[in-house]
Design a protein around this motif. Structure first.
Motif, PDB file in Angstrom:
ATOM      1  N   PRO A 245       0.833  -1.214   0.000  1.00 49.30           N
ATOM      2  CA  PRO A 245       0.000   0.000   0.000  1.00 49.30           C
ATOM      3  C   PRO A 245       0.859   1.252   0.000  1.00 49.30           C
ATOM      4  CG  PRO A 245       0.029  -0.996   2.172  1.00 49.30           C
ATOM      5  CD  PRO A 245       0.730  -1.965   1.253  1.00 49.30           C
ATOM      6  N   PRO A 246       0.274   2.389  -0.351  1.00 41.85           N
ATOM      7  CA  PRO A 246       1.018   3.651  -0.304  1.00 41.85           C
ATOM      8  C   PRO A 246       1.517   3.960   1.109  1.00 41.85           C
ATOM      9  CG  PRO A 246      -1.064   3.924  -1.486  1.00 41.85           C
ATOM     10  CD  PRO A 246      -1.103   2.578  -0.844  1.00 41.85           C
ATOM     11  N   GLU A 247       2.652   4.640   1.194  1.00 43.11           N
ATOM     12  CA  GLU A 247       3.144   5.050   2.504  1.00 43.11           C
ATOM     13  C   GLU A 247       2.257   6.127   3.120  1.00 43.11           C
ATOM     14  OE1 GLU A 247       7.201   6.202   2.331  1.00 43.11           O
ATOM     15  OE2 GLU A 247       7.906   4.242   1.621  1.00 43.11           O
ATOM     16  N   ASP A 248       1.678   6.964   2.293  1.00 45.37           N
ATOM     17  CA  ASP A 248       0.769   8.012   2.751  1.00 45.37           C
ATOM     18  C   ASP A 248      -0.472   7.353   3.345  1.00 45.37           C
ATOM     19  OD1 ASP A 248      -1.638   9.782   2.394  1.00 45.37           O
ATOM     20  OD2 ASP A 248      -0.113  11.210   1.729  1.00 45.37           O
ATOM     21  N   GLU A 249      -0.764   7.637   4.613  1.00 44.84           N
ATOM     22  CA  GLU A 249      -1.857   6.944   5.295  1.00 44.84           C
ATOM     23  C   GLU A 249      -3.221   7.305   4.714  1.00 44.84           C
ATOM     24  OE1 GLU A 249      -3.031   5.425   9.760  1.00 44.84           O
ATOM     25  OE2 GLU A 249      -1.656   7.114   9.526  1.00 44.84           O
ATOM     26  N   TRP A 250      -3.379   8.546   4.256  1.00 47.50           N
ATOM     27  CA  TRP A 250      -4.637   8.886   3.593  1.00 47.50           C
ATOM     28  C   TRP A 250      -4.820   8.037   2.341  1.00 47.50           C
ATOM     29  CZ3 TRP A 250      -4.411  12.269  -1.014  1.00 47.50           C
ATOM     30  CH2 TRP A 250      -5.641  12.278  -1.681  1.00 47.50           C
ATOM     31  N   LEU A 251      -3.821   7.965   1.481  1.00 48.76           N
ATOM     32  CA  LEU A 251      -3.957   7.192   0.249  1.00 48.76           C
ATOM     33  C   LEU A 251      -4.125   5.707   0.551  1.00 48.76           C
ATOM     34  CD1 LEU A 251      -1.365   8.996  -2.039  1.00 48.76           C
ATOM     35  CD2 LEU A 251      -3.856   9.054  -2.227  1.00 48.76           C
ATOM     36  N   ALA A 252      -3.435   5.214   1.573  1.00 53.19           N
ATOM     37  CA  ALA A 252      -3.624   3.812   1.951  1.00 53.19           C
ATOM     38  C   ALA A 252      -5.067   3.563   2.371  1.00 53.19           C
ATOM     39  CB  ALA A 252      -2.665   3.445   3.080  1.00 53.19           C
ATOM     40  N   SER A 253      -5.668   4.529   3.065  1.00 59.72           N
ATOM     41  CA  SER A 253      -7.065   4.346   3.477  1.00 59.72           C
ATOM     42  C   SER A 253      -7.994   4.390   2.266  1.00 59.72           C
ATOM     43  CB  SER A 253      -7.458   5.409   4.503  1.00 59.72           C
ATOM     44  OG  SER A 253      -7.628   6.694   3.934  1.00 59.72           O
ATOM     45  N   GLU A 254      -7.669   5.200   1.273  1.00 59.92           N
ATOM     46  CA  GLU A 254      -8.478   5.261   0.049  1.00 59.92           C
ATOM     47  C   GLU A 254      -8.469   3.915  -0.678  1.00 59.92           C
ATOM     48  OE1 GLU A 254     -10.351   7.609  -1.165  1.00 59.92           O
ATOM     49  OE2 GLU A 254      -9.710   9.503  -0.252  1.00 59.92           O
ATOM     50  N   GLN A 255      -7.375   3.187  -0.563  1.00 60.29           N
ATOM     51  CA  GLN A 255      -7.219   1.939  -1.296  1.00 60.29           C
ATOM     52  C   GLN A 255      -7.540   0.716  -0.441  1.00 60.29           C
ATOM     53  OE1 GLN A 255      -3.382   1.938  -3.329  1.00 60.29           O
ATOM     54  NE2 GLN A 255      -4.210   3.353  -4.846  1.00 60.29           N
ATOM     55  N   ALA A 256      -8.214   0.921   0.683  1.00 57.19           N
ATOM     56  CA  ALA A 256      -8.471  -0.166   1.627  1.00 57.19           C
ATOM     57  C   ALA A 256      -9.867  -0.767   1.543  1.00 57.19           C
ATOM     58  CB  ALA A 256      -8.232   0.336   3.062  1.00 57.19           C
ATOM     59  N   LEU A 257     -10.735  -0.250   0.655  1.00 55.64           N
ATOM     60  CA  LEU A 257     -12.125  -0.718   0.630  1.00 55.64           C
ATOM     61  C   LEU A 257     -12.241  -1.975  -0.238  1.00 55.64           C
ATOM     62  CD1 LEU A 257     -14.114   2.634   0.450  1.00 55.64           C
ATOM     63  CD2 LEU A 257     -13.079   1.468   2.411  1.00 55.64           C
ATOM     64  N   VAL A 258     -11.804  -3.080   0.298  1.00 54.53           N
ATOM     65  CA  VAL A 258     -11.752  -4.333  -0.454  1.00 54.53           C
ATOM     66  C   VAL A 258     -13.149  -4.821  -0.814  1.00 54.53           C
ATOM     67  CG1 VAL A 258     -10.964  -6.735  -0.397  1.00 54.53           C
ATOM     68  CG2 VAL A 258      -9.587  -4.936   0.664  1.00 54.53           C
ATOM     69  N   PHE A 259     -14.109  -4.670   0.086  1.00 54.39           N
ATOM     70  CA  PHE A 259     -15.437  -5.249  -0.112  1.00 54.39           C
ATOM     71  C   PHE A 259     -16.484  -4.253  -0.583  1.00 54.39           C
ATOM     72  CE2 PHE A 259     -13.732  -7.986   3.468  1.00 54.39           C
ATOM     73  CZ  PHE A 259     -13.246  -8.945   2.595  1.00 54.39           C
ATOM     74  N   GLY A 260     -16.265  -2.969  -0.381  1.00 57.64           N
ATOM     75  CA  GLY A 260     -17.218  -1.977  -0.858  1.00 57.64           C
ATOM     76  C   GLY A 260     -18.436  -1.842   0.038  1.00 57.64           C
ATOM     77  N   HIS A 261     -19.494  -1.289  -0.543  1.00 58.04           N
ATOM     78  CA  HIS A 261     -20.715  -0.945   0.185  1.00 58.04           C
ATOM     79  C   HIS A 261     -21.336  -2.195   0.816  1.00 58.04           C
ATOM     80  CE1 HIS A 261     -24.495   0.790   1.210  1.00 58.04           C
ATOM     81  NE2 HIS A 261     -24.399   1.834   0.415  1.00 58.04           N
ATOM     82  N   PRO A 262     -21.539  -2.211   2.147  1.00 59.17           N
ATOM     83  CA  PRO A 262     -22.051  -3.425   2.801  1.00 59.17           C
ATOM     84  C   PRO A 262     -23.516  -3.730   2.492  1.00 59.17           C
ATOM     85  CG  PRO A 262     -21.839  -1.645   4.396  1.00 59.17           C
ATOM     86  CD  PRO A 262     -21.206  -1.157   3.127  1.00 59.17           C
TER      87      PRO A 262
ATOM     88  N   GLU B 202       3.262  10.891 -21.392  1.00 58.77           N
ATOM     89  CA  GLU B 202       2.802  10.601 -20.038  1.00 58.77           C
ATOM     90  C   GLU B 202       3.339  11.607 -19.035  1.00 58.77           C
ATOM     91  OE1 GLU B 202       4.169   6.620 -19.382  1.00 58.77           O
ATOM     92  OE2 GLU B 202       2.348   5.730 -20.253  1.00 58.77           O
ATOM     93  N   THR B 203       2.632  11.734 -17.914  1.00 53.35           N
ATOM     94  CA  THR B 203       3.107  12.564 -16.810  1.00 53.35           C
ATOM     95  C   THR B 203       4.326  11.910 -16.170  1.00 53.35           C
ATOM     96  OG1 THR B 203       1.505  11.474 -15.364  1.00 53.35           O
ATOM     97  CG2 THR B 203       0.878  13.599 -16.303  1.00 53.35           C
ATOM     98  N   GLY B 204       5.106  12.716 -15.485  1.00 49.21           N
ATOM     99  CA  GLY B 204       6.348  12.215 -14.926  1.00 49.21           C
ATOM    100  C   GLY B 204       6.176  11.334 -13.713  1.00 49.21           C
ATOM    101  N   GLU B 205       5.214  11.631 -12.860  1.00 50.53           N
ATOM    102  CA  GLU B 205       4.988  10.846 -11.647  1.00 50.53           C
ATOM    103  C   GLU B 205       3.666  10.111 -11.751  1.00 50.53           C
ATOM    104  OE1 GLU B 205       5.922  12.461  -7.745  1.00 50.53           O
ATOM    105  OE2 GLU B 205       6.500  14.329  -8.742  1.00 50.53           O
ATOM    106  N   PRO B 206       3.603   8.894 -11.227  1.00 54.14           N
ATOM    107  CA  PRO B 206       2.326   8.169 -11.309  1.00 54.14           C
ATOM    108  C   PRO B 206       1.266   8.774 -10.415  1.00 54.14           C
ATOM    109  CG  PRO B 206       3.927   6.924 -10.023  1.00 54.14           C
ATOM    110  CD  PRO B 206       4.666   8.086 -10.610  1.00 54.14           C
ATOM    111  N   ALA B 207       0.044   8.752 -10.905  1.00 52.73           N
ATOM    112  CA  ALA B 207      -1.108   9.150 -10.103  1.00 52.73           C
ATOM    113  C   ALA B 207      -1.584   7.953  -9.284  1.00 52.73           C
ATOM    114  CB  ALA B 207      -2.227   9.651 -10.999  1.00 52.73           C
ATOM    115  N   VAL B 208      -2.305   8.228  -8.209  1.00 51.75           N
ATOM    116  CA  VAL B 208      -2.786   7.178  -7.313  1.00 51.75           C
ATOM    117  C   VAL B 208      -4.306   7.227  -7.288  1.00 51.75           C
ATOM    118  CG1 VAL B 208      -2.694   6.215  -4.984  1.00 51.75           C
ATOM    119  CG2 VAL B 208      -0.708   7.448  -5.917  1.00 51.75           C
ATOM    120  N   PRO B 209      -4.980   6.158  -7.736  1.00 54.90           N
ATOM    121  CA  PRO B 209      -6.445   6.171  -7.711  1.00 54.90           C
ATOM    122  C   PRO B 209      -6.982   6.112  -6.293  1.00 54.90           C
ATOM    123  CG  PRO B 209      -5.658   4.000  -8.352  1.00 54.90           C
ATOM    124  CD  PRO B 209      -4.450   4.891  -8.276  1.00 54.90           C
TER     125      PRO B 209
END
Length: 569
Positions: free
Chosen positions: A145-162, A248-255
């Motif tokens: 996961p990203p080192e940035d804790e906000w971005l890591a939280s954005e990418q943590a929704l494995v299951f989605g809407h309950p 392409e842009t120089g740095e990757p974007a993070v979804p």
């Protein structure tokens, strides 16, 4: 045209299930995905099908429901969040046997009239969502996961809407390389739009920090997934110079969690793109009227949030100051449209770490969150004093949402994916950051919209009753119950957990009611009084939306019991 219209490589193309052979194996992935998909669809059945028909009841630790010709039981907890503590079972010839997702789908179809009478896509969407979760679980086993804790939280929704029948349904080809849940990162593609063809609104100047456009052209970033989808339609403009390919842009974007919104590190902004693929309920694109409305609403909301921040310190929002696209017909105007949004790091303030509310609602091994950082500190704070942590959370999130509706005639959409919580060094909630103006509406009759195009005005408003339903659904049905259930489970991890968790949940809801009653003091608002009195709450009918293939804006609601029922001042 070379290098622009690119299909995914063969090994990444196809339906969600086809990625299996290229993703490292994880022995438990299918079992995890089956359990998640089964639980999500079953919750929908409880809320939208069996519940309204009086076919749900409890027996000891079990929740029982009748669906078509089947009797189902499952041990449940979590109050309104409806957490299942073990796999569900189906009564079969006098014996309880494990319920499978395929069997539950058939029961739902039978109850709702069968695929011939309703929706021949439904089963495929539910099974496709299961396949996505399995692929994501396997990919997460070998990614970081990203080192940035906000971005890591954005990418943590494995299951989605309950409470969604197909929470991870995802159309298109090659989706895995762009999936936030799979820890994706990728460069954006830069186009140059001839200056006389630039379509823009508000201030989109942040996009100019992505590179240098040749003379006579303006920069326009494009999501690479969308670029592939639009490839054939871009051939003409690229050939005749209306557009130029700048690489392409120089740095990757993070979804981030919505898939189509990314964090772009060169500009320090979030960028919301069009993606002409179905994700959960909707084909995700920036319609022309949504592009116009984003900048319009940002201007109107600036004084609103300034007032909310004065009344409720800690309230923040993510403005969407501008958008940019190309005037090449409606299809490309919408397909290439990008909305600029502030990032949470711009508004959180020093010493505060923003994290996605949805990630706080579901910490655990699969999310990769909870052991370290501010989320870890939050879990420790919950264990130390759950009522105090919860009171701080409710104070940050609920009063500004209600005040926006009552005082300013603004309908915020504070569901778990639209709210970021700012945590201090001790893990306490000190900020609530609201985002995504697509879901934000104005209460009809409270604002002068006469200068706006008719469709922009209509799609930017709700009537007062529908606006209230949306606010209360997002706040009191979607958001707070999931956080409350996680707080109770975290604080009561032990041998007496089920009983202790239920007791603590009741205490937490009493705390929530007292905090809302404190806000309501001195106000004479019938809707607020009904909320505090425990009136039934409106729950969005996601199963019905998918079954009837309705637009998400037109979703109906079903009444559910309020956690305030039976409470007195």
């Amino acid at each position: 045209m070379s290098g622009v219209a690119v299909d995914p490589p063969a090994e990444m193309a196809g339906t969600p299930g086809s990625v299996d052979e290229v993703v490292p194996s994880c022995a438990d992935a299918e079992e995890i995905a089956e359990g998640a998909a089964l639980a999500a669809l079953l919750r929908c059945c409880v809320r939208e099908v069996a519940g309204p028909r009086g076919q749900v009841w409890t027996a000891g630790p079990y929740l029982l429901l009748r669906l078509a010709d089947g009797l189902i039981r499952v041990p449940a907890s979590g109050g309104p969040a409806l957490r299942f503590d073990a796999p569900p079972s189906l009564r079969d010839q006098g014996t309880w046997r494990p319920l499978t997702l395929e069997r539950l789908i058939r029961l739902v179809q039978a109850q709702l009239g069968g695929p011939e009478a309703g929706n021949d896509e439904f089963a495929g969407q539910v099974l496709g969502s299961r396949a996505v979760v399995a692929a994501v679980v396997r990919r997460r086993a070998v990614t970081v996961p990203p080192e940035d804790e906000w971005l890591a939280s954005e990418q943590a929704l494995v299951f989605g809407h309950p409470f969604h029948p197909s929470p991870k349904a995802r159309g298109g080809r090659g989706w895995l390389r762009y999936a936030p849940e799979a820890h994706a990162r990728f460069p954006l593609r830069l186009l140059g739009v001839r200056d006389d063809l630039v379509a823009t609104g508000g201030d989109a100047g942040a996009l100019d920090g992505l590179g240098v456009a040749p003379p006579g052209y303006t920069l326009l970033p494009v999501h690479p997934w969308q670029l592939g989808l639009l490839g054939a339609e871009l051939a003409g403009p690229l050939a005749d110079g209306r557009l130029v390919d700048l690489g392409e842009t120089g740095e990757p974007a993070v979804p981030t969690s919505s898939v189509r919104t990314v964090y772009e590190p060169q500009t320090g902004r979030c960028l919301k793109f069009s993606l002409d693929v179905r994700i959960t309920n909707c084909v995700r694109k920036n319609a022309w009227y949504e592009l116009v409305a984003s900048a319009e609403l940002s201007g109107r909301l600036e004084p609103v949030f300034a007032d909310l921040a004065l009344r409720f310190p800690g309230t923040r929002w993510l403005p969407e100051p501008g958008w940019r696209s190309a005037s090449l017909g409606t299809r490309l105007l919408e397909g290439l449209g990008v909305i600029v949004r502030a990032s949470p790091w711009q508004v959180a303030g020093p010493g505060v770490t923003p994290v996605l509310a949805g990630a706080l609602a579901a910490p655990g091994p699969l999310t990769g969150l909870g052991a370290q950082g501010r989320i870890g500190a939050a879990l420790r704070a919950v264990r130390a004093d759950p009522a105090a942590w919860w009171a701080a959370y409710v104070d940050r999130v609920a009063p500004p949402v209600l005040e926006a509706y009552f005082r300013h005639g603004v309908v915020l959409e504070p569901h778990l994916q639209n709210v970021l919580i700012g945590l201090d060094s001790g893990g306490m909630p000190v900020r609530a950051v609201f985002r995504d103006l697509e879901g934000t509406k104005l209460v009809a009759g409270r604002h002068d919209l006469s200068a706006l195009p008719g469709l922009v005005a209509r799609t930017s408003t709700y009537d007062p009753a529908r606006g209230w339903d949306r606010v209360i659904y997002c706040l009191m049905v979607n958001h707070l119950p999931e956080i409350a259930a996680t707080v109770a489970e975290t604080a009561c991890d032990g041998p007496a957990a089920p009983r202790a968790t239920a007791e603590l949940l009741r205490e937490l809801w009493a705390v929530a009611r007292s905090r809302l009653a404190r806000y309501a003091a001195g106000h004479h608002r019938p809707r607020l009084a009904a909320l505090l009195a425990g009136a039934p709450l409106p729950a969005k009918a996601n199963l019905s939306v998918r079954w009837t293939r309705s637009a998400d804006r037109d979703a109906s609601y079903v009444p559910v019991a309020s956690p305030f029922t039976g409470m007195t001042a």
